[in-house]
Design a protein around this motif. Structure first.
Motif, PDB file in Angstrom:
ATOM      1  N   ARG A  21      37.829  51.522  37.181  1.00 59.49           N
ATOM      2  CA  ARG A  21      39.263  51.256  36.972  1.00 59.49           C
ATOM      3  C   ARG A  21      40.053  52.569  36.892  1.00 59.49           C
ATOM      4  O   ARG A  21      41.185  52.652  37.360  1.00 59.49           O
ATOM      5  CB  ARG A  21      39.421  50.445  35.691  1.00 59.49           C
ATOM      6  N   ALA A  22      39.424  53.589  36.337  1.00 65.53           N
ATOM      7  CA  ALA A  22      40.089  54.892  36.198  1.00 65.53           C
ATOM      8  C   ALA A  22      40.322  55.580  37.544  1.00 65.53           C
ATOM      9  O   ALA A  22      41.067  56.554  37.615  1.00 65.53           O
ATOM     10  CB  ALA A  22      39.268  55.797  35.284  1.00 65.53           C
ATOM     11  N   THR A  23      39.712  55.074  38.615  1.00 67.98           N
ATOM     12  CA  THR A  23      39.944  55.670  39.940  1.00 67.98           C
ATOM     13  C   THR A  23      41.232  55.155  40.565  1.00 67.98           C
ATOM     14  O   THR A  23      41.609  55.583  41.646  1.00 67.98           O
ATOM     15  CB  THR A  23      38.756  55.410  40.896  1.00 67.98           C
ATOM     16  N   LEU A  24      41.906  54.230  39.893  1.00 68.50           N
ATOM     17  CA  LEU A  24      43.203  53.716  40.342  1.00 68.50           C
ATOM     18  C   LEU A  24      44.325  54.426  39.587  1.00 68.50           C
ATOM     19  O   LEU A  24      44.159  54.769  38.405  1.00 68.50           O
ATOM     20  CB  LEU A  24      43.301  52.207  40.074  1.00 68.50           C
ATOM     21  N   PRO A  25      45.472  54.628  40.210  1.00 71.06           N
ATOM     22  CA  PRO A  25      46.596  55.242  39.483  1.00 71.06           C
ATOM     23  C   PRO A  25      47.004  54.380  38.289  1.00 71.06           C
ATOM     24  O   PRO A  25      46.941  53.145  38.347  1.00 71.06           O
ATOM     25  CB  PRO A  25      47.718  55.274  40.528  1.00 71.06           C
ATOM     26  N   VAL A  26      47.415  55.026  37.207  1.00 67.54           N
ATOM     27  CA  VAL A  26      47.775  54.331  35.968  1.00 67.54           C
ATOM     28  C   VAL A  26      48.821  53.259  36.238  1.00 67.54           C
ATOM     29  O   VAL A  26      48.692  52.120  35.763  1.00 67.54           O
ATOM     30  CB  VAL A  26      48.283  55.331  34.905  1.00 67.54           C
ATOM     31  N   GLU A  27      49.851  53.594  37.000  1.00 66.64           N
ATOM     32  CA  GLU A  27      50.918  52.627  37.246  1.00 66.64           C
ATOM     33  C   GLU A  27      50.429  51.398  38.022  1.00 66.64           C
ATOM     34  O   GLU A  27      50.949  50.301  37.860  1.00 66.64           O
ATOM     35  CB  GLU A  27      52.109  53.267  37.952  1.00 66.64           C
ATOM     36  N   PHE A  28      49.400  51.571  38.823  1.00 60.10           N
ATOM     37  CA  PHE A  28      48.844  50.430  39.563  1.00 60.10           C
ATOM     38  C   PHE A  28      47.997  49.561  38.632  1.00 60.10           C
ATOM     39  O   PHE A  28      48.025  48.341  38.729  1.00 60.10           O
ATOM     40  CB  PHE A  28      48.000  50.903  40.750  1.00 60.10           C
ATOM     41  N   ARG A  29      47.272  50.202  37.725  1.00 59.09           N
ATOM     42  CA  ARG A  29      46.412  49.442  36.798  1.00 59.09           C
ATOM     43  C   ARG A  29      47.203  48.417  36.014  1.00 59.09           C
ATOM     44  O   ARG A  29      46.707  47.334  35.715  1.00 59.09           O
ATOM     45  CB  ARG A  29      45.713  50.386  35.822  1.00 59.09           C
ATOM     46  N   THR A  30      48.452  48.737  35.687  1.00 57.43           N
ATOM     47  CA  THR A  30      49.276  47.802  34.917  1.00 57.43           C
ATOM     48  C   THR A  30      49.669  46.573  35.731  1.00 57.43           C
ATOM     49  O   THR A  30      50.030  45.547  35.159  1.00 57.43           O
ATOM     50  CB  THR A  30      50.562  48.487  34.399  1.00 57.43           C
ATOM     51  N   LEU A  31      49.580  46.671  37.058  1.00 57.10           N
ATOM     52  CA  LEU A  31      49.916  45.540  37.928  1.00 57.10           C
ATOM     53  C   LEU A  31      48.757  44.566  38.105  1.00 57.10           C
ATOM     54  O   LEU A  31      48.946  43.451  38.583  1.00 57.10           O
ATOM     55  CB  LEU A  31      50.346  46.047  39.310  1.00 57.10           C
ATOM     56  N   VAL A  32      47.554  45.009  37.734  1.00 59.73           N
ATOM     57  CA  VAL A  32      46.363  44.184  37.928  1.00 59.73           C
ATOM     58  C   VAL A  32      46.128  43.360  36.674  1.00 59.73           C
ATOM     59  O   VAL A  32      45.940  43.909  35.598  1.00 59.73           O
ATOM     60  CB  VAL A  32      45.119  45.051  38.231  1.00 59.73           C
ATOM     61  N   GLU A  33      46.166  42.053  36.837  1.00 57.35           N
ATOM     62  CA  GLU A  33      45.945  41.162  35.714  1.00 57.35           C
ATOM     63  C   GLU A  33      44.446  40.998  35.523  1.00 57.35           C
ATOM     64  O   GLU A  33      43.804  40.211  36.206  1.00 57.35           O
ATOM     65  CB  GLU A  33      46.631  39.831  35.974  1.00 57.35           C
ATOM     66  N   ASP A  34      43.906  41.774  34.583  1.00 54.66           N
ATOM     67  CA  ASP A  34      42.444  41.787  34.421  1.00 54.66           C
ATOM     68  C   ASP A  34      42.007  41.567  32.982  1.00 54.66           C
ATOM     69  O   ASP A  34      40.900  41.875  32.615  1.00 54.66           O
ATOM     70  CB  ASP A  34      41.872  43.100  34.957  1.00 54.66           C
ATOM     71  N   LYS A  35      42.843  41.004  32.173  1.00 61.76           N
ATOM     72  CA  LYS A  35      42.503  40.809  30.764  1.00 61.76           C
ATOM     73  C   LYS A  35      41.278  39.903  30.573  1.00 61.76           C
ATOM     74  O   LYS A  35      40.425  40.173  29.764  1.00 61.76           O
ATOM     75  CB  LYS A  35      43.693  40.191  30.017  1.00 61.76           C
ATOM     76  N   SER A  36      41.227  38.805  31.325  1.00 65.48           N
ATOM     77  CA  SER A  36      40.133  37.855  31.128  1.00 65.48           C
ATOM     78  C   SER A  36      39.086  37.926  32.241  1.00 65.48           C
ATOM     79  O   SER A  36      38.313  36.998  32.406  1.00 65.48           O
ATOM     80  CB  SER A  36      40.704  36.431  31.060  1.00 65.48           C
ATOM     81  N   VAL A  37      39.066  39.017  32.974  1.00 68.35           N
ATOM     82  CA  VAL A  37      38.130  39.159  34.089  1.00 68.35           C
ATOM     83  C   VAL A  37      36.717  39.313  33.557  1.00 68.35           C
ATOM     84  O   VAL A  37      36.445  40.133  32.689  1.00 68.35           O
ATOM     85  CB  VAL A  37      38.519  40.375  34.959  1.00 68.35           C
ATOM     86  N   LYS A  38      35.822  38.489  34.101  1.00 67.33           N
ATOM     87  CA  LYS A  38      34.436  38.522  33.648  1.00 67.33           C
ATOM     88  C   LYS A  38      33.466  38.952  34.749  1.00 67.33           C
ATOM     89  O   LYS A  38      32.302  39.185  34.487  1.00 67.33           O
ATOM     90  CB  LYS A  38      34.037  37.134  33.138  1.00 67.33           C
ATOM     91  N   THR A  39      33.947  39.039  35.990  1.00 68.04           N
ATOM     92  CA  THR A  39      33.082  39.456  37.101  1.00 68.04           C
ATOM     93  C   THR A  39      33.811  40.471  37.972  1.00 68.04           C
ATOM     94  O   THR A  39      35.046  40.533  37.983  1.00 68.04           O
ATOM     95  CB  THR A  39      32.677  38.258  37.999  1.00 68.04           C
ATOM     96  N   TRP A  40      33.025  41.238  38.705  1.00 67.62           N
ATOM     97  CA  TRP A  40      33.617  42.196  39.633  1.00 67.62           C
ATOM     98  C   TRP A  40      34.427  41.480  40.702  1.00 67.62           C
ATOM     99  O   TRP A  40      35.476  41.950  41.103  1.00 67.62           O
ATOM    100  CB  TRP A  40      32.528  43.054  40.286  1.00 67.62           C
ATOM    101  N   GLU A  41      33.935  40.358  41.167  1.00 65.59           N
ATOM    102  CA  GLU A  41      34.645  39.657  42.240  1.00 65.59           C
ATOM    103  C   GLU A  41      36.040  39.247  41.795  1.00 65.59           C
ATOM    104  O   GLU A  41      37.002  39.407  42.541  1.00 65.59           O
ATOM    105  CB  GLU A  41      33.843  38.451  42.732  1.00 65.59           C
ATOM    106  N   THR A  42      36.168  38.727  40.567  1.00 63.53           N
ATOM    107  CA  THR A  42      37.505  38.330  40.110  1.00 63.53           C
ATOM    108  C   THR A  42      38.385  39.551  39.865  1.00 63.53           C
ATOM    109  O   THR A  42      39.586  39.508  40.119  1.00 63.53           O
ATOM    110  CB  THR A  42      37.435  37.449  38.842  1.00 63.53           C
ATOM    111  N   TYR A  43      37.808  40.650  39.401  1.00 62.48           N
ATOM    112  CA  TYR A  43      38.595  41.872  39.220  1.00 62.48           C
ATOM    113  C   TYR A  43      39.091  42.403  40.562  1.00 62.48           C
ATOM    114  O   TYR A  43      40.269  42.704  40.732  1.00 62.48           O
ATOM    115  CB  TYR A  43      37.782  42.949  38.487  1.00 62.48           C
TER     116      TYR A  43
END
Length: 184
Positions: free
Chosen positions: A149-171
């Motif tokens: 996740r840290a390989t993505l820009p900070v501002e982009f990370r906030t756009l990804v809804e990943d709070k309840s992600v349990k698998t790589w595929e859903t992330y």
């Protein structure tokens, strides 16, 4: 009626991988329900005249070339099926960490692994998915999530809804689903 597909004649002086690639290509020229006699005939005629492979076939006992199953056992004894190779986990993890998306790359179209034009974050997700697939178990426990996740820009990370992600595929799907208008 269209002519049958053809394949190169096999000489038998290459690697085991080439031998099995030739065999796979030969099999692709058959109908799915090809009879055993046809398989044996096409195999024999698929060998280059005077080659090591033809000499090998001629030297086999009649039992070894009497049916397809026996012939395949003899073939694999001569040209063992290549073992799958995997890159080391440390190398794959290094590539995962190097697969970063820069701030200036956001919202741009790039070519993905297939040469298709996609948004840069979609290409990042495809590459990440492929690299994770090389890891034993694919990192099912998502132990690498924070580092990847840290390989993505900070501002982009906030756009990804990943709070309840349990698998790589859903992330990765959540990353791919970020629309261009949200990035700009």
């Amino acid at each position: 009626m269209a002519p049958n597909k053809t394949t190169e004649l096999f000489r038998g002086n290459g690697t085991a991988e080439k031998a099995h690639t030739w065999l796979r290509n030969l099999e692709l020229t058959w109908k799915w329900d090809a009879e055993e006699k046809e398989k044996l005939y096409r195999f024999e005629k698929g060998l280059h005249p005077g080659s090591q492979a033809e000499e090998w076939l001629e030297a086999l006992d009649a039992k070894e070339k009497a049916d397809w199953k026996s012939l395949m056992v003899a073939f694999e004894n001569k040209w063992a099926k290549p073992k799958p190779t995997r890159r080391g986990q440390d190398i794959v993890i290094q590539e995962l960490m190097a697969n970063s998306l820069g701030h200036d790359d956001l919202g741009k179209y790039v070519k993905d692994e297939d040469g298709t034009s996609v948004l840069s974050h979609v290409a990042w997700a495809e590459t990440t998915r492929n690299l994770l697939g090389e890891l034993p178990g694919g990192d099912a426990e998502m132990m690498l999530k924070s580092a990847v996740r840290a390989t993505l820009p900070v501002e982009f990370r906030t756009l990804v809804e990943d709070k309840s992600v349990k698998t790589w595929e859903t992330y990765l799907k959540a990353v791919e689903d970020v629309q261009l208008d949200r990035i700009t």
